[in-house]
Design a protein around this motif. Structure first.
Motif, short mmCIF file in Angstrom:
data_model
loop_
_atom_site.label_atom_id
_atom_site.label_comp_id
_atom_site.label_asym_id
_atom_site.label_seq_id
_atom_site.Cartn_x
_atom_site.Cartn_y
_atom_site.Cartn_z
N UNK A 1 -142.88 -33.03 -63.11
CA UNK A 1 -143.82 -32.71 -64.18
C UNK A 1 -145.22 -33.26 -63.86
N UNK A 2 -145.26 -34.37 -63.15
CA UNK A 2 -146.52 -35.04 -62.84
C UNK A 2 -147.20 -34.49 -61.58
N UNK A 3 -146.47 -33.74 -60.77
CA UNK A 3 -147.01 -33.31 -59.47
C UNK A 3 -148.31 -32.54 -59.60
N UNK A 4 -148.40 -31.61 -60.57
CA UNK A 4 -149.60 -30.79 -60.73
C UNK A 4 -150.80 -31.66 -61.08
N UNK A 5 -150.60 -32.61 -61.99
CA UNK A 5 -151.70 -33.50 -62.38
C UNK A 5 -152.11 -34.41 -61.23
N UNK B 1 -149.43 -43.89 -63.07
CA UNK B 1 -148.30 -43.26 -63.77
C UNK B 1 -147.34 -42.63 -62.76
N UNK B 2 -147.89 -42.03 -61.71
CA UNK B 2 -147.05 -41.40 -60.70
C UNK B 2 -146.17 -42.43 -60.00
N UNK B 3 -146.74 -43.58 -59.69
CA UNK B 3 -145.96 -44.63 -59.04
C UNK B 3 -144.85 -45.11 -59.96
N UNK B 4 -145.18 -45.31 -61.24
CA UNK B 4 -144.19 -45.77 -62.21
C UNK B 4 -143.05 -44.76 -62.36
N UNK B 5 -143.42 -43.49 -62.47
CA UNK B 5 -142.39 -42.46 -62.63
C UNK B 5 -141.57 -42.27 -61.36
N UNK B 6 -142.22 -42.42 -60.22
CA UNK B 6 -141.47 -42.29 -58.97
C UNK B 6 -140.43 -43.40 -58.86
N UNK B 7 -140.77 -44.59 -59.33
CA UNK B 7 -139.81 -45.69 -59.30
C UNK B 7 -138.59 -45.34 -60.16
N UNK C 1 -144.58 -53.55 -58.87
CA UNK C 1 -143.40 -54.05 -58.15
C UNK C 1 -142.38 -54.71 -59.08
N UNK C 2 -142.78 -55.67 -59.95
CA UNK C 2 -141.77 -56.21 -60.89
C UNK C 2 -141.26 -55.16 -61.88
N UNK C 3 -142.07 -54.15 -62.18
CA UNK C 3 -141.63 -53.08 -63.06
C UNK C 3 -140.44 -52.35 -62.45
N UNK C 4 -140.46 -52.12 -61.15
CA UNK C 4 -139.36 -51.44 -60.46
C UNK C 4 -138.06 -52.21 -60.61
N UNK C 5 -138.12 -53.52 -60.39
CA UNK C 5 -136.92 -54.34 -60.50
C UNK C 5 -136.37 -54.32 -61.93
N UNK C 6 -137.25 -54.43 -62.90
CA UNK C 6 -136.80 -54.48 -64.29
C UNK C 6 -136.26 -53.14 -64.78
N UNK C 7 -136.82 -52.05 -64.30
CA UNK C 7 -136.30 -50.75 -64.68
C UNK C 7 -134.90 -50.53 -64.12
N UNK C 8 -134.64 -51.04 -62.92
CA UNK C 8 -133.30 -50.93 -62.35
C UNK C 8 -132.30 -51.73 -63.18
N UNK C 9 -132.68 -52.93 -63.59
CA UNK C 9 -131.79 -53.75 -64.42
C UNK C 9 -131.52 -53.07 -65.76
N UNK C 10 -132.58 -52.47 -66.34
CA UNK C 10 -132.41 -51.80 -67.62
C UNK C 10 -131.50 -50.59 -67.49
N UNK C 11 -131.60 -49.87 -66.38
CA UNK C 11 -130.74 -48.70 -66.16
C UNK C 11 -129.28 -49.13 -66.05
#
Length: 615
Positions: free
Chosen positions: A145-149, A307-313, A191-201
């Protein structure tokens, strides 16, 4: 307009999450390319707006040339209209890209579930698989969804850099180097957002799994007063998920704050440098207005990149979970050498026990150890190829695990001890392929002694069946699934405890009708049971002891000559004349559940208790 599901979801690249995401991108490259074009034009219109506005100020307002002012204003209106049109097109293609990636991923998971046999339940809980299909697939779709933007932001950034260089090379360098630098500074927060999103998942997956098991056994839990235990466990899982989500929210808040700080500092510095050059006379007033517009515009590419980096994570985490599911080896599959099945009805021979299912006969299998008969039924139905390679089953002259799977599933049908119904009309439940008339369906219901179930439905065959058939009792579900099995008219039909949840009178009617229906032609019917009523209707009964054939004959002959057989089928009969059958039936059902998953799961225990209570 697109129609889902796809006729063929394709063969995904499962070597890594990045390769899987790239495979999805290639599968919808037409839509993505259109989105990139629309997004680039849309963003270019935004980037050119400050330039046109600056020209209108310098050549129209400052110079007092009304004609030039009118020209630039007309261009400004044209850019606005173009921007509106391509914003709509970009949004439509972006949502289409999102849905295509999400539904393709969900379809792959769904197909894997239906084709993996028992391999998937042994590795993942139901809740984890549901979460993968419903949550992770949508997260994967977000990146497309973000690719076009994102593509438009890159084009806009390069265009603005060029336009700024036309006014001032110093400011051009600020834009060329400053925007990537601002984006790089955000990585320290991501970077810490990636780790925390994995734990939340992971926490959310565990919570969903527990919730699915709790809901499945809710009626039984209430009956034994144990729901508060599982509710407390769910609260604990929910609390863990909430805390993990809070940590993700902290990282997202930090990311947003850093975005405001970094982007704000860049905009202030950029505008301040431009103002100094305007005061010194290096640039015109209109160019200063344009520079301010560029500063405002450049906020968007920086935020889109973050936003793209966050969504890609998030998509990367979701893709890894989907790969885990899709890469689970199927318990049964066509691989390597295959041989055709027998051209005519042929005997099924189990080389482990010596049991032979002869065409044109109704035979039963009784075992002192219910796990042995349950394992035999699974071998005859080809549930695990790994088992059949060690314990071969011969179908005519062919090894069963080498026959094409589609042919095996078409000609050999196994009706498990645990009845399974799905949401839909009763007609769809009993005849999924729509090959039979209403009269034929009702005839199958009569064989299963389920006419009373049909008569009680307001809309007959068009009545809606609730999820897992929860609107029916355990005995009703069992009779409906028996009717579904009979309706397949399979060449070989294996029934595992088909009457364990019905009373003696109903069981007697089923035995008589089953013999009348399946006793004709060359049909092969194997019934795994210890019910005397069913055994009495069989042409031959095979008694297993110690994993091998102990005796074979009619039910009456074995009762008279084999004391061990008599002990198994009459066990507990002194209590009510029929309880012994159900005691053994429950044991066989539990053994079949163990053979399916390797462990006896609490959910299956609850369902067994539920059906026992209904009996």
């Amino acid at each position: 307009m697109r129609s889902f599901p796809y006729p063929d979801a394709g063969s995904p690249d499962l070597r890594s999450p990045s390769r899987f995401l790239w495979w999805l991108a290639r599968a919808e490259r037409g839509t993505l390319l259109a989105g990139v074009v629309y997004g680039s034009i849309w963003t270019a219109c935004q980037a050119l707006t400050p330039f046109v506005l600056g020209r209108a100020v310098d050549q129209g307002i400052v110079s007092g040339n009304f004609g030039r002012l009118l020209l630039w204003v007309a261009l400004l209106v044209g850019l606005t209209l173009l921007q509106s049109v391509f914003a709509t097109l970009r949004h439509r293609t972006a949502v289409s890209s999102w849905m295509q990636a999400a539904y393709r991923s969900a379809q792959l998971v769904g197909h894997k579930v239906t084709r993996s046999g028992d391999a998937l339940p042994q590795k993942f809980s139901t809740g984890e698989v549901v979460s993968t299909s419903a949550s992770d697939a949508m997260r994967i779709g977000e990146i497309y969804d973000l690719c076009a933007r994102l593509a438009g932001s890159v084009v806009g950034y390069l265009l603005v850099t060029y336009l700024v260089f036309l006014s001032s090379w110093q400011l051009g360098l600020v834009v060329l180097l400053g925007v990537p630098l601002c984006g790089a500074m955000l990585l320290f927060v991501i970077r810490p957002l990636q780790r925390r999103q994995k734990e939340q998942r992971e926490a959310a997956g565990k919570m969903t799994a527990l919730g699915a098991d709790t809901v499945a056994g809710l009626r039984v839990l209430r009956g034994i007063g144990g729901e508060h235990i599982f509710v407390e466990r769910y609260r604990e899982r929910s609390r863990d998920t909430q805390l993990a989500g809070n940590k993700v929210a902290y990282s997202l808040a930090d990311l947003n704050a850093v975005q405001v700080l970094v982007v704000g500092a860049f905009s202030v510095a950029f505008t301040w440098i431009g103002a100094l050059q305007a005061v010194s006379g290096h640039i015109e007033p209109g160019q200063l207005v344009a520079l301010y517009g560029y500063a405002v515009f450049l906020v968007s590419p920086i935020r889109t990149a973050a936003e793209a980096v966050s969504r890609f994570i998030r998509a990367h985490v979701g893709a890894r979970r989907i790969i885990d599911v899709l890469s689970t080896p199927s318990a049964v599959h066509d691989a390597g050498t295959t041989v055709p099945g027998p051209s005519s009805p042929s005997a099924l021979v189990d080389t482990v026990t010596g049991v032979v299912a002869v065409p044109g006969t109704l035979s039963a299998v009784v075992s002192a150890d219910p796990a042995e008969s349950a394992a035999l039924a699974r071998r005859l139905g080809r549930f695990e190829d790994a088992v059949l390679r060690e314990a071969q089953v011969r179908w005519g002259e062919a090894a069963l695990h080498l026959v094409p799977l589609r042919e095996v599933r078409r000609r050999i049908v196994v009706s498990d001890a645990e009845p399974q119904l799905f949401t839909g009309t009763l007609r769809e439940e009993l005849d999924p392929e729509g090959r039979h008339s209403d009269a034929e369906i009702k005839a199958a219901l009569d064989v299963a002694s389920a006419a009373d179930v049909f008569d009680a439905l307001e809309n007959g065959l068009d009545d809606e069946v609730t999820e897992k058939g929860r609107g029916f009792s355990g005995g009703q579900r069992q009779r409906l699934t028996l009717a579904r099995a009979v309706l397949t008219d399979a060449e070989v039909l294996v029934l595992i405890e088909p009457t364990s949840a019905v009373d003696a009178h109903t069981e007697r009617r089923i035995a008589t009708a089953l013999r009348r229906k399946r006793g004709a032609a060359a049909n092969t019917t194997v019934v795994v049971t210890a019910s005397p009523l069913l055994l009495g209707a069989m042409d031959t009964v095979t008694f297993l002891e110690g994993g091998a054939v102990r005796a074979q004959g009619t039910h009456r002959e074995l009762l008279d000559t084999v004391p061990a057989y008599r002990q198994v089928v009459i066990r507990g009969e002194g209590m009510d004349g029929h309880a012994g059958t159900h005691t053994t039936s429950r044991a066989t059902a539990r053994a079949g559940a163990k053979a399916t998953d390797g462990v006896e799961r609490p959910k299956e225990d609850r369902e067994t208790v539920e059906e026992g209570a209904q009996r």
